[in-house]
Design an enzyme around this catalytic site. Structure first.
Site, mmCIF file in Angstrom:
data_model
loop_
_atom_site.group_PDB
_atom_site.id
_atom_site.type_symbol
_atom_site.label_atom_id
_atom_site.label_comp_id
_atom_site.label_asym_id
_atom_site.label_seq_id
_atom_site.Cartn_x
_atom_site.Cartn_y
_atom_site.Cartn_z
ATOM 1 N N LYS A 116 38.594 -19.584 -20.262
ATOM 2 C CA LYS A 116 37.811 -18.798 -19.216
ATOM 3 C C LYS A 116 39.027 -18.610 -18.141
ATOM 4 O O LYS A 116 39.655 -19.871 -17.464
ATOM 5 C CB LYS A 116 36.738 -20.048 -19.035
ATOM 6 C CG LYS A 116 35.735 -19.553 -17.761
ATOM 7 C CD LYS A 116 34.691 -20.524 -17.604
ATOM 8 C CE LYS A 116 33.558 -19.997 -16.559
ATOM 9 N NZ LYS A 116 32.353 -20.843 -16.380
ATOM 10 N N ASP A 167 22.313 -24.048 -11.917
ATOM 11 C CA ASP A 167 22.236 -22.678 -12.607
ATOM 12 C C ASP A 167 21.750 -22.831 -14.026
ATOM 13 O O ASP A 167 22.462 -22.211 -15.114
ATOM 14 C CB ASP A 167 23.347 -22.070 -12.408
ATOM 15 C CG ASP A 167 23.658 -20.523 -12.666
ATOM 16 O OD1 ASP A 167 22.339 -20.190 -12.745
ATOM 17 O OD2 ASP A 167 24.429 -19.921 -12.967
#
Length: 459
Positions: free
Chosen positions: A121, A226
């Site tokens: 990532k 989130d």
């Protein structure tokens, strides 16, 4: 920016040295001057500007000459530095296809030497789609100045720390392997994002499991902030894994309840629309932390004593006041457990204190002891004390006389030195002065005069 790793294999050590020099200069420069890059890189045979030209061609650096001639790193150059470091450390050996893209990061497949597939990532804060980082994320804290590369590095470090801690506490998260700059290496989840799933065999079970994760996080002192269908992975066996952690905050955050209710609302809304689940609002169960009969969990009723992950990870919203209250609570618990032991040992400690004070009194006043000693012993003590004091006086006098002798010897030595200097000055005994250009005299008149002066000085 597209990651083209084919260029990576053709870069030399000098290229990476100059890239590292630009990175070091960006600690206190928005645009690093070319002279500073040259000094930091310190290439043996020079050629820094030639290397910069090559890096500029591959878009690893950006040139800016608006105020002065300088360079800054691009995200592609920052990617190359992180990937090169990981490869040198043996974390992975090759980079594969891109498997995900978001407003804050890109996800790629990487492979180790034994063929294991991992996920890489790369955080990319500052994109046009998401630039309100300073107001939406708490990466900067008290800092005022920043650049996007530095913010991406902070986000990667924060996500790696959260992932490690959650894995240790038994949460279904990817296995965090390593972190460098803005790059995080983790295990690859064999599943799909929940947003791509059209049907489930047991949607009620999956729903209860996901809401249970929200409650467990809050019980450990954290809120995801989130938690939606885009950040939940599910495999063929309907096993749930949560991802994306940089934005997590503490339950002590001033907006913690709003974030918690928003996460819960996202899950309820998605399962109601996608899988047609009906949720009955039950006023009696609305304040309970459990998920029963479709009732919504309440933030105020959740027991937040299962762990202090927000404290361990310094999550956003966890202040020094919360730390002080927590330490006070722990000290009170420890003090309450030790009260019984203190009461049991109180009498023994009091007796010990009395014995110690008696011993001190006896040692301070030996003249007042009448038991076990007569006047003869007192006289003997006085005589020994007087003889001891006489010996101390004699020793002090001898020490003073030795110090006086040493001072006299130093004074005589200093006077003799001053007398020798005065005699030499009266006789004009000075060192001969020679000119810097005396080596140019080769038997001339000046050299002859210098010889005569030297003979007269010797005489």
């Amino acid at each position: 920016m597209k990651l083209n790793v084919d260029v990576l294999r053709y870069l030399s050590k000098e290229d990476f040295r100059v890239l590292t020099a630009v990175e070091m200069g960006m600690r206190n420069h928005e645009i690093v001057p070319s002279e500073l890059v040259d000094r930091i890189a310190s290439l043996k045979h020079g050629g820094t500007y030639k290397v910069l030209k090559n890096l500029l061609k591959h878009k690893l650096v950006h040139h800016d000459s608006s105020k002065y001639d300088g360079f800054r790193l691009t995200y592609l150059g920052y990617d190359f530095l992180a990937i090169k470091t990981m490869v040198n450390c043996g974390v992975f050996a090759s980079v594969g296809r891109q498997i995900g893209v978001g407003k804050e990061s890109d996800i790629f497949e990487v492979a180790t030497e034994d063929g294991t597939i991992l996920a890489m990532k790369l955080h990319r804060l500052g994109r046009v789609s998401f630039r309100a980082v300073k107001s939406k994320r708490d990466y900067l804290r008290h800092r005022r100045s920043y650049n996007w590369l530095y913010l991406s590095r902070l986000a990667a470090l924060k996500e790696f720390a959260f992932m490690k801690a959650l894995e240790e506490h038994g949460f279904p998260v990817p296995n965090a392997i390593d972190c460098n700059r803005h790059c995080v290496i983790m295990s690859l989840i064999q599943g799909y994002p929940l947003v791509q799933v059209k049907e489930l065999q047991n949607p009620e079970t999956v729903f209860d499991r996901i809401i249970g994760l929200v409650i467990r996080l809050a019980e450990h002192g954290l809120i995801h902030c989130d938690f939606n269908e885009f950040n939940i992975m599910i495999d063929d066996h309907e096993k749930v894994t949560m991802i994306d952690f940089p934005q997590m905050v503490s339950v002590s955050h001033r907006n913690a309840q709003m974030y918690f209710d928003r996460d819960v609302e996202c899950i309820f809304k998605f399962f109601g629309k996608r899988f047609n689940l009906s949720f009955e609002e039950d006023a009696d169960n609305s304040d309970s932390g459990d998920v029963e009969d479709g009732s919504r969990p309440s933030f105020s009723s959740i027991n937040k004593a299962d762990g202090f992950l927000d404290r361990e990870l310094a999550a956003s919203g966890f202040t020094r006041k919360d730390q002080a209250d927590m330490d006070k609570f722990i000290e009170e618990d420890s003090a309450g457990g030790a009260v019984s032991d203190d009461e049991d040992d109180s009498t023994d400690s009091d007796e010990a204190i009395v014995r110690d004070t008696d011993a001190l009194l006896l040692s301070e006043e030996p003249e007042q002891i009448h038991e076990g000693g007569g006047p003869e012993e007192v006289e003997n003590r006085e005589s020994t004390g007087a003889s001891g004091s006489n010996e101390l006086e004699v020793q002090n006098e001898s020490d003073e006389s030795e110090a006086q002798d040493r001072n006299d010897a130093e004074l005589v030595k200093r006077l003799n030195k001053q007398r020798r200097r005065a005699i030499s000055a009266a006789h004009g005994d000075h060192k001969p002065f020679t000119s810097r250009n005396s080596y140019k005299d080769k038997g001339g008149r000046s050299s002859h005069n210098s010889k005569i002066q030297k003979q007269m000085s010797n005489w």
